[in-house]
Write an enzyme that holds these catalytic residues in place. Structure first.
Site, PDB file in Angstrom:
ATOM      1  N   LYS A   1     -18.992  17.133   5.403  1.00 27.23           N
ATOM      2  CA  LYS A   1     -18.538  17.566   6.734  1.00 27.23           C
ATOM      3  C   LYS A   1     -19.270  18.836   7.183  1.00 27.23           C
ATOM      4  O   LYS A   1     -19.725  18.911   8.313  1.00 27.23           O
ATOM      5  CB  LYS A   1     -17.029  17.857   6.723  1.00 27.23           C
ATOM      6  CG  LYS A   1     -16.152  16.662   6.456  1.00 27.23           C
ATOM      7  CD  LYS A   1     -14.688  16.979   6.733  1.00 27.23           C
ATOM      8  CE  LYS A   1     -14.087  18.042   5.808  1.00 27.23           C
ATOM      9  NZ  LYS A   1     -14.035  17.664   4.385  1.00 27.23           N
TER      10      LYS A   1
ATOM     11  N   ARG B   1      -5.402  18.850   8.389  1.00 25.82           N
ATOM     12  CA  ARG B   1      -5.383  18.232   7.063  1.00 25.82           C
ATOM     13  C   ARG B   1      -4.016  17.655   6.725  1.00 25.82           C
ATOM     14  O   ARG B   1      -3.873  17.057   5.660  1.00 25.82           O
ATOM     15  CB  ARG B   1      -5.710  19.288   6.022  1.00 25.82           C
ATOM     16  CG  ARG B   1      -7.147  19.264   5.519  1.00 25.82           C
ATOM     17  CD  ARG B   1      -7.292  20.467   4.643  1.00 25.82           C
ATOM     18  NE  ARG B   1      -8.236  20.394   3.590  1.00 25.82           N
ATOM     19  CZ  ARG B   1      -9.441  20.974   3.617  1.00 25.82           C
ATOM     20  NH1 ARG B   1      -9.860  21.556   4.699  1.00 25.82           N
ATOM     21  NH2 ARG B   1     -10.204  20.946   2.562  1.00 25.82           N
TER      22      ARG B   1
ATOM     23  N   ARG C   1     -22.546  21.434  -6.342  1.00 22.91           N
ATOM     24  CA  ARG C   1     -22.746  22.210  -5.120  1.00 22.91           C
ATOM     25  C   ARG C   1     -22.912  23.709  -5.428  1.00 22.91           C
ATOM     26  O   ARG C   1     -22.171  24.260  -6.247  1.00 22.91           O
ATOM     27  CB  ARG C   1     -21.502  21.995  -4.250  1.00 22.91           C
ATOM     28  CG  ARG C   1     -21.644  22.451  -2.862  1.00 22.91           C
ATOM     29  CD  ARG C   1     -20.749  21.658  -1.970  1.00 22.91           C
ATOM     30  NE  ARG C   1     -19.355  22.094  -2.038  1.00 22.91           N
ATOM     31  CZ  ARG C   1     -18.443  21.683  -1.152  1.00 22.91           C
ATOM     32  NH1 ARG C   1     -18.769  20.831  -0.203  1.00 22.91           N
ATOM     33  NH2 ARG C   1     -17.206  22.094  -1.260  1.00 22.91           N
TER      34      ARG C   1
ATOM     35  N   ARG D   1     -18.555  27.664  -5.920  1.00 21.58           N
ATOM     36  CA  ARG D   1     -17.221  28.019  -5.428  1.00 21.58           C
ATOM     37  C   ARG D   1     -16.200  27.809  -6.534  1.00 21.58           C
ATOM     38  O   ARG D   1     -16.271  26.840  -7.270  1.00 21.58           O
ATOM     39  CB  ARG D   1     -16.857  27.106  -4.239  1.00 21.58           C
ATOM     40  CG  ARG D   1     -17.436  27.580  -2.948  1.00 21.58           C
ATOM     41  CD  ARG D   1     -17.303  26.550  -1.859  1.00 21.58           C
ATOM     42  NE  ARG D   1     -15.983  25.929  -1.755  1.00 21.58           N
ATOM     43  CZ  ARG D   1     -15.651  25.077  -0.789  1.00 21.58           C
ATOM     44  NH1 ARG D   1     -16.525  24.754   0.139  1.00 21.58           N
ATOM     45  NH2 ARG D   1     -14.446  24.531  -0.752  1.00 21.58           N
TER      46      ARG D   1
ATOM     47  N   ARG E   1      -7.954  18.721  -5.579  1.00 25.22           N
ATOM     48  CA  ARG E   1      -8.250  18.682  -4.141  1.00 25.22           C
ATOM     49  C   ARG E   1      -8.338  17.241  -3.641  1.00 25.22           C
ATOM     50  O   ARG E   1      -7.903  16.938  -2.533  1.00 25.22           O
ATOM     51  CB  ARG E   1      -9.569  19.414  -3.843  1.00 25.22           C
ATOM     52  CG  ARG E   1      -9.438  20.914  -3.996  1.00 25.22           C
ATOM     53  CD  ARG E   1     -10.788  21.591  -4.026  1.00 25.22           C
ATOM     54  NE  ARG E   1     -11.497  21.501  -2.772  1.00 25.22           N
ATOM     55  CZ  ARG E   1     -12.819  21.624  -2.655  1.00 25.22           C
ATOM     56  NH1 ARG E   1     -13.570  21.811  -3.722  1.00 25.22           N
ATOM     57  NH2 ARG E   1     -13.371  21.545  -1.481  1.00 25.22           N
TER      58      ARG E   1
HETATM   59  P1  AMP Z   1     -12.716  23.366   2.517  1.00 25.36           P
HETATM   60  O1  AMP Z   1     -13.881  24.293   2.464  1.00 25.36           O
HETATM   61  O2  AMP Z   1     -12.491  22.784   3.889  1.00 25.36           O
HETATM   62  O3  AMP Z   1     -12.759  22.312   1.448  1.00 25.36           O
HETATM   63  O4  AMP Z   1     -11.413  24.253   2.223  1.00 25.36           O
HETATM   64  C1  AMP Z   1     -11.255  24.964   1.022  1.00 25.36           C
HETATM   65  C2  AMP Z   1      -9.777  25.260   0.777  1.00 25.36           C
HETATM   66  O5  AMP Z   1      -9.247  26.040   1.863  1.00 25.36           O
HETATM   67  C3  AMP Z   1      -8.882  24.047   0.683  1.00 25.36           C
HETATM   68  O6  AMP Z   1      -8.873  23.458  -0.603  1.00 25.36           O
HETATM   69  C4  AMP Z   1      -7.521  24.646   1.062  1.00 25.36           C
HETATM   70  O7  AMP Z   1      -6.969  25.395  -0.012  1.00 25.36           O
HETATM   71  C5  AMP Z   1      -7.908  25.640   2.147  1.00 25.36           C
HETATM   72  N1  AMP Z   1      -7.903  25.003   3.484  1.00 25.36           N
HETATM   73  C6  AMP Z   1      -8.955  24.778   4.316  1.00 25.36           C
HETATM   74  N2  AMP Z   1      -8.574  24.163   5.438  1.00 25.36           N
HETATM   75  C7  AMP Z   1      -7.238  23.964   5.330  1.00 25.36           C
HETATM   76  C8  AMP Z   1      -6.256  23.357   6.162  1.00 25.36           C
HETATM   77  N3  AMP Z   1      -6.569  22.792   7.343  1.00 25.36           N
HETATM   78  N4  AMP Z   1      -4.969  23.352   5.721  1.00 25.36           N
HETATM   79  C9  AMP Z   1      -4.627  23.900   4.546  1.00 25.36           C
HETATM   80  N5  AMP Z   1      -5.493  24.472   3.708  1.00 25.36           N
HETATM   81  C10 AMP Z   1      -6.799  24.517   4.087  1.00 25.36           C
END
Ligand code: AMP
Length: 214
Positions: free
Chosen positions: A13, A88, A127, A160, A171
């Site tokens: 994404k 989400r 990554r 990360r 996740r």
């Molecule tokens: P991402 O980089 O989008 O995979 O986000 C990394 C982490 O941030 C996720 O595993 C969640 O802990 C938190 N996070 C990001 N976006 C959201 C969201 N829309 N709702 C809840 N937690 C989020």
């Protein structure tokens, strides 16, 4: 162009959003990036969010909804936006609907990037991100010229915390349970554009462009 990018962690994404910014000149709103920024700055939001993120859990809805609501009101979103990693959960999607309604706006397309689970694990564990400029690499698919060093700015590359294998599995489970219901939510509305996420980055981008420029 008001757009949502949906898809499991590791489906690309963020990479696709970067290419879309260049083509469509609209900002990317990545809740993950905003939260990681807050964690780095050690703000109260960051300190709270880190507890969830390190375990691969979602940050509470009201926290992310507040972040997105404020961000959508910034003037660079007037001509459109790409939401990456938000919504989400169903409550987040509903909150987004009511925020957009208040702003007399709506969602034009929801691009759903589909991907096989084993492939996701392979992608996420490899990554690496540049600590200085944020550019992403992959140790197998897109390695830097020099191990651990960013080609663009010479910064250190890091993994990360939430890209470690155990957290990745958590996740993916969270995605399955809490986020996949959104696919149906947007399908019913006729906004869903599903794209096969396997293959070359450019090829996937072409498919997305075709789906949203119809
Ligand atoms: P991402 O980089 O989008 O995979 O986000 C990394 C982490 O941030 C996720 O595993 C969640 O802990 C938190 N996070 C990001 N976006 C959201 C969201 N829309 N709702 C809840 N937690 C989020």
């Amino acid at each position: 162009m008001n757009l949502i990018l949906l898809g499991p962690p590791g489906s690309g994404k963020g990479t696709q959003a970067q290419m879309m910014i260049e083509r469509y000149h609209v900002p990317q709103i990545s809740t993950g990036d905003i939260l990681r920024g807050a964690v780095k700055e050690k703000t109260p939001l960051g300190i709270e969010a880190k507890r969830y993120m390190d375990q691969g859990k979602l940050v509470p809805d009201e926290v992310v909804v507040g972040i997105v609501r404020d961000r959508l009101k910034v003037s660079d979103c007037n001509s459109g936006f790409i939401l990456d990693g938000f919504p989400r959960t169903l409550p987040q999607a509903e909150a987004l609907d009511s925020t957009l309604k208040e702003m007399e706006r709506g969602i034009d397309h929801v691009v759903n990037i589909e991907m096989d689970k084993d492939e996701l694990i392979k992608r996420l564990t490899g990554r690496r991100t540049c600590r200085r400029c944020g550019v992403m690499y992959h140790i197998i698919f897109d390695p830097p010229k020099k191990d651990g060093i960013c080609d663009k700015c010479g910064g250190d590359l890091y993994q990360r915390d939430d890209d470690k294998e155990e957290t990745i599995k958590a996740r993916l489970q969270v995605y399955e349970k809490q986020t996949t219901p959104l696919i149906e939510y947007y399908r019913k509305r006729g906004a869903l554009r599903s794209i096969d996420g396997m293959g070359e980055i450019k090829e996937i981008f072409q498919k997305i462009a075709k789906a949203i420029e119809l």
